[in-house]
Write a protein that holds these residues in place. Structure first.
Motif, PDB file in Angstrom:
ATOM      1  N   VAL A   3      61.085   0.483  82.206  1.00 32.81           N
ATOM      2  CA  VAL A   3      61.641   1.766  81.811  1.00 32.81           C
ATOM      3  C   VAL A   3      62.617   1.577  80.653  1.00 32.81           C
ATOM      4  O   VAL A   3      63.664   0.960  80.811  1.00 32.81           O
ATOM      5  CB  VAL A   3      62.343   2.444  83.013  1.00 32.81           C
ATOM      6  CG1 VAL A   3      62.942   3.772  82.596  1.00 32.81           C
ATOM      7  CG2 VAL A   3      61.376   2.609  84.163  1.00 32.81           C
ATOM      8  N   GLY A   4      62.222   2.089  79.482  1.00 34.63           N
ATOM      9  CA  GLY A   4      63.097   2.056  78.322  1.00 34.63           C
ATOM     10  C   GLY A   4      63.309   0.704  77.670  1.00 34.63           C
ATOM     11  O   GLY A   4      64.107   0.583  76.762  1.00 34.63           O
ATOM     12  N   ARG A   5      62.602  -0.322  78.092  1.00 31.40           N
ATOM     13  CA  ARG A   5      62.775  -1.641  77.478  1.00 31.40           C
ATOM     14  C   ARG A   5      61.937  -1.730  76.206  1.00 31.40           C
ATOM     15  O   ARG A   5      60.733  -1.496  76.227  1.00 31.40           O
ATOM     16  CB  ARG A   5      62.360  -2.744  78.439  1.00 31.40           C
ATOM     17  CG  ARG A   5      62.529  -4.089  77.782  1.00 31.40           C
ATOM     18  CD  ARG A   5      62.419  -5.232  78.694  1.00 31.40           C
ATOM     19  NE  ARG A   5      62.464  -6.433  77.871  1.00 31.40           N
ATOM     20  CZ  ARG A   5      62.111  -7.590  78.275  1.00 31.40           C
ATOM     21  NH1 ARG A   5      61.719  -7.764  79.517  1.00 31.40           N
ATOM     22  NH2 ARG A   5      62.174  -8.619  77.477  1.00 31.40           N
ATOM     23  N   ILE A   6      62.591  -2.082  75.107  1.00 30.83           N
ATOM     24  CA  ILE A   6      61.913  -2.161  73.816  1.00 30.83           C
ATOM     25  C   ILE A   6      61.432  -3.583  73.580  1.00 30.83           C
ATOM     26  O   ILE A   6      62.199  -4.532  73.679  1.00 30.83           O
ATOM     27  CB  ILE A   6      62.864  -1.718  72.688  1.00 30.83           C
ATOM     28  CG1 ILE A   6      63.285  -0.268  72.900  1.00 30.83           C
ATOM     29  CG2 ILE A   6      62.206  -1.890  71.328  1.00 30.83           C
ATOM     30  CD1 ILE A   6      64.362   0.194  71.951  1.00 30.83           C
ATOM     31  N   ASP A   7      60.148  -3.705  73.255  1.00 31.42           N
ATOM     32  CA  ASP A   7      59.573  -5.007  72.936  1.00 31.42           C
ATOM     33  C   ASP A   7      59.560  -5.275  71.435  1.00 31.42           C
ATOM     34  O   ASP A   7      59.825  -6.380  70.988  1.00 31.42           O
ATOM     35  CB  ASP A   7      58.126  -5.096  73.441  1.00 31.42           C
ATOM     36  CG  ASP A   7      58.036  -5.356  74.922  1.00 31.42           C
ATOM     37  OD1 ASP A   7      59.005  -5.861  75.512  1.00 31.42           O
ATOM     38  OD2 ASP A   7      56.972  -5.040  75.501  1.00 31.42           O
ATOM     39  N   VAL A  67      58.233   2.291  67.873  1.00 28.75           N
ATOM     40  CA  VAL A  67      58.970   1.568  68.911  1.00 28.75           C
ATOM     41  C   VAL A  67      58.025   1.321  70.071  1.00 28.75           C
ATOM     42  O   VAL A  67      57.612   2.265  70.747  1.00 28.75           O
ATOM     43  CB  VAL A  67      60.203   2.377  69.387  1.00 28.75           C
ATOM     44  CG1 VAL A  67      60.975   1.608  70.445  1.00 28.75           C
ATOM     45  CG2 VAL A  67      61.097   2.760  68.216  1.00 28.75           C
ATOM     46  N   ASN A  68      57.634   0.059  70.302  1.00 34.22           N
ATOM     47  CA  ASN A  68      56.769  -0.293  71.427  1.00 34.22           C
ATOM     48  C   ASN A  68      57.613  -0.634  72.637  1.00 34.22           C
ATOM     49  O   ASN A  68      58.502  -1.488  72.557  1.00 34.22           O
ATOM     50  CB  ASN A  68      55.868  -1.480  71.076  1.00 34.22           C
ATOM     51  CG  ASN A  68      54.848  -1.118  70.035  1.00 34.22           C
ATOM     52  OD1 ASN A  68      55.021  -1.430  68.859  1.00 34.22           O
ATOM     53  ND2 ASN A  68      53.795  -0.446  70.441  1.00 34.22           N
ATOM     54  N   ARG A 117      55.075   4.249  73.732  1.00 32.75           N
ATOM     55  CA  ARG A 117      55.696   4.050  72.430  1.00 32.75           C
ATOM     56  C   ARG A 117      56.387   5.321  71.970  1.00 32.75           C
ATOM     57  O   ARG A 117      56.114   6.421  72.440  1.00 32.75           O
ATOM     58  CB  ARG A 117      54.682   3.586  71.400  1.00 32.75           C
ATOM     59  CG  ARG A 117      53.613   4.601  71.083  1.00 32.75           C
ATOM     60  CD  ARG A 117      52.589   4.022  70.153  1.00 32.75           C
ATOM     61  NE  ARG A 117      51.576   5.033  69.820  1.00 32.75           N
ATOM     62  CZ  ARG A 117      50.496   4.779  69.134  1.00 32.75           C
ATOM     63  NH1 ARG A 117      50.258   3.554  68.696  1.00 32.75           N
ATOM     64  NH2 ARG A 117      49.644   5.735  68.855  1.00 32.75           N
ATOM     65  N   ILE A 118      57.294   5.116  71.015  1.00 32.00           N
ATOM     66  CA  ILE A 118      58.034   6.203  70.391  1.00 32.00           C
ATOM     67  C   ILE A 118      57.835   6.055  68.893  1.00 32.00           C
ATOM     68  O   ILE A 118      57.941   4.949  68.352  1.00 32.00           O
ATOM     69  CB  ILE A 118      59.536   6.131  70.738  1.00 32.00           C
ATOM     70  CG1 ILE A 118      59.741   6.216  72.250  1.00 32.00           C
ATOM     71  CG2 ILE A 118      60.311   7.215  70.010  1.00 32.00           C
ATOM     72  CD1 ILE A 118      61.149   5.879  72.699  1.00 32.00           C
ATOM     73  N   ILE A 119      57.564   7.175  68.223  1.00 28.25           N
ATOM     74  CA  ILE A 119      57.416   7.148  66.770  1.00 28.25           C
ATOM     75  C   ILE A 119      58.606   7.894  66.167  1.00 28.25           C
ATOM     76  O   ILE A 119      58.829   9.066  66.462  1.00 28.25           O
ATOM     77  CB  ILE A 119      56.092   7.797  66.324  1.00 28.25           C
ATOM     78  CG1 ILE A 119      54.914   7.026  66.910  1.00 28.25           C
ATOM     79  CG2 ILE A 119      56.021   7.849  64.799  1.00 28.25           C
ATOM     80  CD1 ILE A 119      53.566   7.662  66.659  1.00 28.25           C
TER      81      ILE A 119
END
Length: 192
Positions: free
Chosen positions: A97-101, A90-91, A67-69
């Motif tokens: 690779v790099g796919r956002i759910d 961002v989950n 994840r990215i905050i």
């Protein structure tokens, strides 16, 4: 439910004017509600696979949690859709690779597209299901029309937006209270 019919007795000029006024007002109200449906259908064309651009005061990548905050006046855009909040999680998909759910936004959330805007305390944008769910003192605005409630769901596939009342209470945007578990709002009727 009240039923209206024209009888010989009701054909007086005053009764006909009154009936005509009711029918015109009813038709304008239906046209106004129909405009909401047409406007909602426009959002169904949103491309949820388009690139996502963002800006934030701070970014933290947590590799193990996938994840990215993003924090501090976060601003995300995707194909004409804009999401703003104080914090967005961002989950990423497992192994992808790099796919956002999913995007989970908190703190003064604002979603805009064209002349539509929605405000709330929290929002979840599920990119796989193409559904945005907002909660907490939600206010949906399309043109001059507004709807206030506790939860808003926008289905980007069908273009159908639905608002539920708030059981927990609170004050909706604009100072109107929706704390009785009901949805409230204003439909503006076009004037001739």
């Amino acid at each position: 439910m009240t039923h209206y019919s024209i009888t010989e007795k009701a054909r007086s000029p005053l009764a006909l004017v009154s009936l005509r006024s009711f029918l015109v007002a009813f038709a304008l109200t239906i046209a106004s509600v129909g405009a909401w449906q047409l406007s909602a259908q426009a959002i169904a064309g949103h491309n949820s696979t388009a690139p996502i651009n963002y800006s934030a005061a701070r970014t933290e990548y947590q590799d193990r949690q996938e994840r990215i905050i993003l924090s501090g006046d976060v601003d995300i855009t995707q194909a004409g859709l804009r999401l703003q909040a104080q914090r967005i999680l961002v989950n990423l998909s497992s192994g992808g690779v790099g796919r956002i759910d999913r995007l989970t936004a908190t703190g003064g959330v604002l979603v805009t597209r064209g002349n539509e805007s929605a405000r709330g305390n929290n929002a979840i944008y599920d990119l796989n299901r193409r559904i945005i769910t907002m909660s907490g003192d939600v206010s949906l605005r399309r043109g001059n029309d507004t709807i206030n409630g506790g939860r808003l769901t926008i289905d980007l596939r069908t273009g159908i937006s639905s608002v539920d009342g708030s059981a927990a209470g609170g004050t909706a945007t604009g100072g109107q209270t929706s704390g009785n578990g009901r949805v409230s709002g204003t439909f503006n009727v076009p004037q001739d």
